[in-house]
Each structure stands twice: as C-alpha cells, then as structure tokens.
Design a protein around this motif. Structure first.
Motif, PDB file in Angstrom:
ATOM      1  N   TYR A  60       0.824  -1.206   0.000  1.00 42.09           N
ATOM      2  CA  TYR A  60       0.000   0.000   0.000  1.00 42.09           C
ATOM      3  C   TYR A  60       0.863   1.263   0.000  1.00 42.09           C
ATOM      4  N   ALA A  61       1.821   1.329  -0.909  1.00 39.15           N
ATOM      5  CA  ALA A  61       2.664   2.518  -1.052  1.00 39.15           C
ATOM      6  C   ALA A  61       2.351   3.108  -2.418  1.00 39.15           C
ATOM      7  N   PHE A  62       1.345   3.981  -2.442  1.00 42.17           N
ATOM      8  CA  PHE A  62       0.825   4.468  -3.725  1.00 42.17           C
ATOM      9  C   PHE A  62       1.516   5.771  -4.128  1.00 42.17           C
ATOM     10  N   THR A  63       1.682   5.919  -5.446  1.00 40.50           N
ATOM     11  CA  THR A  63       2.262   7.161  -5.962  1.00 40.50           C
ATOM     12  C   THR A  63       1.218   8.035  -6.649  1.00 40.50           C
ATOM     13  N   ASP A  64       0.097   7.416  -7.021  1.00 35.83           N
ATOM     14  CA  ASP A  64      -0.976   8.166  -7.661  1.00 35.83           C
ATOM     15  C   ASP A  64      -2.234   7.301  -7.647  1.00 35.83           C
ATOM     16  N   LEU A  65      -3.292   7.802  -8.252  1.00 29.38           N
ATOM     17  CA  LEU A  65      -4.565   7.086  -8.248  1.00 29.38           C
ATOM     18  C   LEU A  65      -4.452   5.723  -8.917  1.00 29.38           C
ATOM     19  N   GLN A  66      -3.755   5.649 -10.050  1.00 29.54           N
ATOM     20  CA  GLN A  66      -3.692   4.385 -10.789  1.00 29.54           C
ATOM     21  C   GLN A  66      -2.969   3.300 -10.001  1.00 29.54           C
ATOM     22  N   SER A  67      -1.901   3.664  -9.297  1.00 32.77           N
ATOM     23  CA  SER A  67      -1.167   2.656  -8.528  1.00 32.77           C
ATOM     24  C   SER A  67      -2.030   2.079  -7.421  1.00 32.77           C
ATOM     25  N   PHE A  68      -2.934   2.887  -6.889  1.00 29.92           N
ATOM     26  CA  PHE A  68      -3.904   2.377  -5.921  1.00 29.92           C
ATOM     27  C   PHE A  68      -4.924   1.460  -6.592  1.00 29.92           C
ATOM     28  N   LEU A  69      -5.466   1.902  -7.738  1.00 26.64           N
ATOM     29  CA  LEU A  69      -6.524   1.139  -8.397  1.00 26.64           C
ATOM     30  C   LEU A  69      -6.061  -0.265  -8.772  1.00 26.64           C
ATOM     31  N   ASP A  70      -4.795  -0.414  -9.121  1.00 27.62           N
ATOM     32  CA  ASP A  70      -4.286  -1.731  -9.493  1.00 27.62           C
ATOM     33  C   ASP A  70      -4.449  -2.722  -8.340  1.00 27.62           C
ATOM     34  N   ILE A  71      -4.125  -2.293  -7.126  1.00 22.47           N
ATOM     35  CA  ILE A  71      -4.259  -3.169  -5.955  1.00 22.47           C
ATOM     36  C   ILE A  71      -5.719  -3.292  -5.546  1.00 22.47           C
ATOM     37  N   TYR A  72      -6.468  -2.214  -5.686  1.00 23.90           N
ATOM     38  CA  TYR A  72      -7.894  -2.196  -5.331  1.00 23.90           C
ATOM     39  C   TYR A  72      -8.653  -3.268  -6.108  1.00 23.90           C
ATOM     40  N   TYR A  73      -8.419  -3.356  -7.411  1.00 22.81           N
ATOM     41  CA  TYR A  73      -9.121  -4.343  -8.231  1.00 22.81           C
ATOM     42  C   TYR A  73      -8.670  -5.765  -7.912  1.00 22.81           C
ATOM     43  N   LEU A 149     -17.551   2.975 -13.926  1.00 20.82           N
ATOM     44  CA  LEU A 149     -16.100   3.092 -14.041  1.00 20.82           C
ATOM     45  C   LEU A 149     -15.763   3.929 -15.271  1.00 20.82           C
ATOM     46  N   ARG A 150     -15.123   5.065 -15.037  1.00 20.87           N
ATOM     47  CA  ARG A 150     -14.966   6.035 -16.125  1.00 20.87           C
ATOM     48  C   ARG A 150     -13.896   5.626 -17.123  1.00 20.87           C
ATOM     49  N   GLU A 180      -9.359   9.199 -13.297  1.00 17.97           N
ATOM     50  CA  GLU A 180      -9.997  10.467 -13.667  1.00 17.97           C
ATOM     51  C   GLU A 180      -9.359  11.129 -14.886  1.00 17.97           C
ATOM     52  N   VAL A 181      -8.049  11.304 -14.859  1.00 19.83           N
ATOM     53  CA  VAL A 181      -7.369  12.051 -15.917  1.00 19.83           C
ATOM     54  C   VAL A 181      -7.539  11.341 -17.263  1.00 19.83           C
ATOM     55  N   GLY A 182      -7.987  12.099 -18.254  1.00 27.00           N
ATOM     56  CA  GLY A 182      -8.212  11.543 -19.581  1.00 27.00           C
ATOM     57  C   GLY A 182      -9.606  10.988 -19.794  1.00 27.00           C
ATOM     58  N   HIS A 183     -10.427  11.053 -18.745  1.00 24.06           N
ATOM     59  CA  HIS A 183     -11.809  10.563 -18.842  1.00 24.06           C
ATOM     60  C   HIS A 183     -12.747  11.627 -18.280  1.00 24.06           C
ATOM     61  N   PRO A 184     -12.966  12.718 -19.026  1.00 23.70           N
ATOM     62  CA  PRO A 184     -13.770  13.827 -18.524  1.00 23.70           C
ATOM     63  C   PRO A 184     -15.225  13.427 -18.328  1.00 23.70           C
ATOM     64  N   PRO A 185     -15.930  14.129 -17.461  1.00 26.20           N
ATOM     65  CA  PRO A 185     -17.321  13.779 -17.161  1.00 26.20           C
ATOM     66  C   PRO A 185     -18.216  13.711 -18.394  1.00 26.20           C
ATOM     67  N   GLY A 210      -7.911  15.434 -11.635  1.00 33.45           N
ATOM     68  CA  GLY A 210      -8.311  16.157 -12.836  1.00 33.45           C
ATOM     69  C   GLY A 210      -8.439  17.645 -12.586  1.00 33.45           C
ATOM     70  N   PRO A 211      -8.507  18.461 -13.639  1.00 35.96           N
ATOM     71  CA  PRO A 211      -8.515  19.921 -13.528  1.00 35.96           C
ATOM     72  C   PRO A 211      -9.879  20.468 -13.102  1.00 35.96           C
ATOM     73  N   PRO A 212      -9.941  21.753 -12.721  1.00 37.17           N
ATOM     74  CA  PRO A 212     -11.231  22.381 -12.399  1.00 37.17           C
ATOM     75  C   PRO A 212     -12.247  22.254 -13.532  1.00 37.17           C
ATOM     76  N   ALA A 213     -11.786  22.192 -14.781  1.00 38.60           N
ATOM     77  CA  ALA A 213     -12.704  22.047 -15.915  1.00 38.60           C
ATOM     78  C   ALA A 213     -13.578  20.811 -15.779  1.00 38.60           C
ATOM     79  N   TYR A 214     -13.059  19.758 -15.157  1.00 41.19           N
ATOM     80  CA  TYR A 214     -13.854  18.548 -14.952  1.00 41.19           C
ATOM     81  C   TYR A 214     -15.014  18.805 -13.986  1.00 41.19           C
ATOM     82  N   ILE A 215     -14.794  19.699 -13.022  1.00 43.17           N
ATOM     83  CA  ILE A 215     -15.860  20.032 -12.075  1.00 43.17           C
ATOM     84  C   ILE A 215     -16.954  20.813 -12.793  1.00 43.17           C
TER      85      ILE A 215
END
Length: 350
Positions: A60-73, A149-150, A180-185, A210-215
């Motif tokens: 559980y030493a994550f560097t970003d969202l994707q590194s977490f998601l890999d273990i999460y799944y 799942l986006r 999130e990044v690369g998968h806008p709402p 993701g950027p404020p534009a996604y919000i």
C-alpha cells in the motif's frame, strides 16, 4: 448557523469522535481490510499474488490514483458470493457505528464484479441486506450509490445500468469513479441524462487529480448534485464562488488525498481554504482500508494537521447531514442531536 462555543483543545478529539455525522464518500470495496481479503480468498479458493496479510499491506505505497486502483481491483477479486458482499459491508458498518456515523451512502462498482462473472443480483442483494441490517441493528441510515467506471466506455455504463434496473428500489443514485485524468465527465453525458430521467440522484468524482474544468463539466453537463473530491476547485476563483453560492457539496477525503500524493503532506491540504470560502465541504474516508483510516481517523488527523477549530467541527458535521440524500425529517433529527452534542461539551467545560 448554530452558535458554537469553543471547547478546550484537549477535548476537541473527544468531540470529533462523539458528534453525529454522515459519510458520503465511501467506496465499499475500498473498506476490504487485508485480513478479510485473505479470509474471503480462503473461503472462495481464490489465489492471491501476495504471500501474507503483511505482504499485501506493505504494497500500500501508492504514488498516484492508478497505482492504488491496481491493488484495489486485485483485492476485489475475492468477492464472489452474496455473503461476501454482505460481510464486507457489515464490517464497514460496525466501524461506522463506532465512529458515530448516523448516515452512510455507499459507493459500489458493479462493473468490477460483473466483468468477473459475478451476477448483478449477488452484488446488490448482499450490499442491500447489510444496509437494512445496519438500520435495524446499528441505527445507521444507509443507502447505495452505483458508480460507473470512467475508464470504461459509456456503452458499458449503459449496459450496467440496464442490468441494475431490476433492482432500482435498492440503490438511490449513480456516481462516476476510477481513473480520472483523460476521462472527462462529458464522456458519460447520455447515461447520466438517462439516470436523471429515472429519478436517480447524480454525483461524480471530479477535481481530485483532474482539472477544475472537470468540475464545471460535472455540474453543467452531467447535472450532478454533489462533487466527489473537488479539491482542485481552489485553483479557479470563479468556480469557488459558484460552489459557495449554490451550496454544491464537496465530499473531501483528506487521508486519501495525502496517500495518493494529491497533497504532499496533510498540513498542505486545502480543506480549511474550502470551508473558510463558504463551500459546503464534507469530510470522508474514501477507501479507508487502503488510505490509513476510517471517518474519525480522518477527522482527528486532519484537525491536528490543519489546526481546525470547534466551529469547523460543527460545520463539517452539519454539512455532511445537509448534503446527504436522507429524508428531511432524518436530517432535522440528526442536526438536533449534533447541536445537543456540542451543547453538552460546552456545559461540561463552563
């Protein structure tokens, strides 16, 4: 606003633990503790790529969202039967009850399970049964929010919605999570429009990495009622002004943000900035088994790091109740309980 008298600093942690609160950003699959992952793996005959509980936790030493998601799944792979989903949710509810959570709105990711051949009925029925028992046995009001799942297609989201509609009475809303990044709402504009027609509540993760534009897109294209995370809104003054004016709730998750390196240190978190700007920010645990703490631990560590006040404590708890999708009569009751809790602490100290 309720007039809050400050309590002595040494009693603030006790108040944080005692006050009633709602949790609005909890991924139930993210509450799977390593011990339960191994127990379910044994029960279901699933082989894990980790030798022990300790080895899994060490990963559980994550560097970003994707590194977490890999273990999460990988962790979710042990969930196969209705009882597995019930046991996972029940373990969370027991911790939530200890944290004085009165309302929990649980995110779940059906695509994570249906892609492995687990029927939608197994997922929803197991989780729903735990929600019902949480109400009758623990006094926790609980509902489910189905998340798309986006990183998958909108067509896949539509197919998931169709699979879930026979169980429409067992979930109250839909959300948007995963990478999130690369998968806008706006990628999911049509499916969210369909969910609005069905009378479902709408929320979406936006502005974590993701950027404020996604919000902006989540608000204007998806028409969501709440923004999950939303911490990047601080980079856009016009967005901050809009969020404050419209009282659009943000479900902020400080320990998650620190663990995924959104903020280098908890003392760098912008929760105080959001609150002091008048935004309806709430505090939540996100994926507590992976990010180092359930709801009260998020409160305790965040308040210590940011030197937040008694007023901030009341505001965060009140915001969480206000931002929930619970019936108005329940919100009124919990707000009364919240105010009584603060009055009790003040009476004790003066």
């Amino acid at each position: 606003m309720f007039k809050v008298h400050p309590v002595p600093a040494h009693r603030l942690p006790e108040l944080l633990r005692a006050m009633p609160k709602a949790e609005l950003h909890i991924h139930i699959e993210g509450s799977l503790e390593p011990e339960m992952i191994f127990a379910l793996a044994r029960r279901n005959g699933v082989a894990l790529p980790y030798a022990s509980v300790e080895a899994l936790r060490a990963a559980y030493a994550f560097t970003d969202l994707q590194s977490f998601l890999d273990i999460y799944y990988a962790g979710a792979s042990v969930l196969l039967k209705e009882q597995d989903f019930f046991d996972m949710a029940w373990a969370y509810f027991e911790k939530a009850a200890a944290d004085n959570v009165v309302r929990a709105e649980l995110f779940f990711d059906p695509q994570t399970h249906t892609a492995r051949g687990v029927p939608m009925a197994v997922v929803i029925n197991g989780l729903h049964r735990a929600c019902v028992d949480a109400g009758s046995q623990l006094g926790i009001s609980a509902d489910l929010i189905l998340c798309f799942l986006r990183h998958l297609s909108e067509e896949d989201a539509f197919a998931t919605l169709e699979q879930a509609l026979p169980f429409r009475d067992r979930f109250i809303g839909v959300g948007l999570d995963s990478s999130e990044v690369g998968h806008p709402p706006e990628k999911f504009a049509r499916v969210f429009a369909r969910c609005a027609e069905l009378g479902l509540h709408l929320v979406a993760h936006a502005g974590e990495e993701g950027p404020p534009a996604y919000i902006w897109s989540a608000l204007d294209v998806l028409k969501v009622e709440r923004i999950d995370h939303g911490v990047q809104s601080a980079k856009d003054p016009a967005l901050m002004a809009r969020l404050a004016k419209e009282r659009t709730p943000l479900t902020v998750c400080p320990l998650s943000n620190q663990k995924l390196c959104v903020f280098p240190d908890l003392k760098d978190h912008n929760l105080r900035t959001l609150l002091d700007a008048g935004l309806c920010a709430t505090l939540n645990s996100d994926d507590p088994a992976y990010f180092g703490g359930y709801l009260n631990e998020n409160f305790l560590q965040t308040f210590a790091a940011l030197h937040l006040s008694t007023q901030h404590a009341w505001t965060l708890a009140h915001n969480s109740i206000e931002a929930s999708f619970a019936p108005a009569v329940d919100k009124q009751r919990w707000t009364h309980q919240l105010n009584q809790t603060f009055e009790r602490f003040v009476e004790h100290d003066y």
